[in-house]
Design a protein around this motif. Structure first.
Motif, PDB file in Angstrom:
ATOM      1  N   HIS A  87       0.248   5.715   0.494  1.00  0.00           N
ATOM      2  CA  HIS A  87      -0.638   6.878   0.641  1.00  0.00           C
ATOM      3  C   HIS A  87       0.190   8.149   0.611  1.00  0.00           C
ATOM      4  CE1 HIS A  87      -4.628   5.146   1.697  1.00  0.00           C
ATOM      5  NE2 HIS A  87      -3.891   4.105   2.046  1.00  0.00           N
ATOM      6  N   HIS A 104      -3.246  -1.485   6.216  1.00  0.00           N
ATOM      7  CA  HIS A 104      -3.834  -1.828   4.922  1.00  0.00           C
ATOM      8  C   HIS A 104      -3.013  -2.915   4.215  1.00  0.00           C
ATOM      9  CE1 HIS A 104      -6.150   2.246   4.511  1.00  0.00           C
ATOM     10  NE2 HIS A 104      -6.445   1.572   5.605  1.00  0.00           N
ATOM     11  N   ASP A 129       0.840  -1.196   0.000  1.00  0.00           N
ATOM     12  CA  ASP A 129       0.000   0.000   0.000  1.00  0.00           C
ATOM     13  C   ASP A 129       0.876   1.247   0.000  1.00  0.00           C
ATOM     14  OD1 ASP A 129      -2.438   1.291  -0.120  1.00  0.00           O
ATOM     15  OD2 ASP A 129      -2.665   1.408   2.049  1.00  0.00           O
TER      16      ASP A 129
END
Ligand code: MG
Length: 166
Positions: free
Chosen positions: A18, A50, A16
């Motif tokens: 971000h 995540h 993941d």
């Protein structure tokens, strides 16, 4: 005596990333980390949790986090990712699996995460109800390269092994 016979083992990988932005709190592994930026996302954008959720779902063949907790669903807006990990844990349990171990790598130029490592591991162990020794977390910089290296994002990889009696 423990035997591999009659045990099904499954491995899973999760990734993941971000964006780091002003005006958001930074959550990593369910812990709030003091920093002047936070991760942007529909939930609290906890990149580590995540990646672990995706690794667990992948290991038991249950798709990914986006299918189970769609970011188009207002129900998951600003949700604590600790809740998503709890729900993911229930999914793998319902399939008869237990977690053998989790290894993870966070890539963040800043802030330094090592001082928070033990706290994060403890938090994850409490959510998943597994021993802290089964969880490994490493933090690396990206040597100034690319978006993560320039402090524009935090990324994470996680690998898990799960098993069940057959
Ligand atoms: Mg995410």
């Amino acid at each position: 005596m423990y035997s591999k016979k009659n045990m099904e083992e499954r491995i899973g990988i999760g990734y993941d990333i971000h964006r780091l932005v002003e005006g958001r709190k930074l959550f990593i592994g369910g812990e709030e980390i003091p920093y002047h930026k936070g991760l942007l996302g529909h939930s609290d954008a906890d990149v580590l949790l995540h990646a672990i959720c995706d690794a667990l779902l992948g290991a038991c063949g249950q798709g990914d986090i986006g299918e189970h907790f769609p970011d188009t669903d207002p129900k998951y807006r600003n949700i604590a990712s600790t809740k998503l990990l709890e729900d993911t844990c229930e999914i793998i349990k319902s399939k008869g699996f237990v977690i053998v171990n989790i290894d993870s790598v966070i890539i963040a130029e800043e802030p330094k995460l090592l001082p928070f490592r033990n706290k994060i591991i403890k938090k994850i162990s409490q959510i998943l109800k597994i021993n802290e020794e089964k969880i490994s977390l490493k933090a690396k910089t990206n040597e100034g390269l690319d978006a993560t290296g320039q402090g524009q994002a935090i990324a994470c990889y996680a690998v898990v092994l799960i098993e069940k009696r057959t």
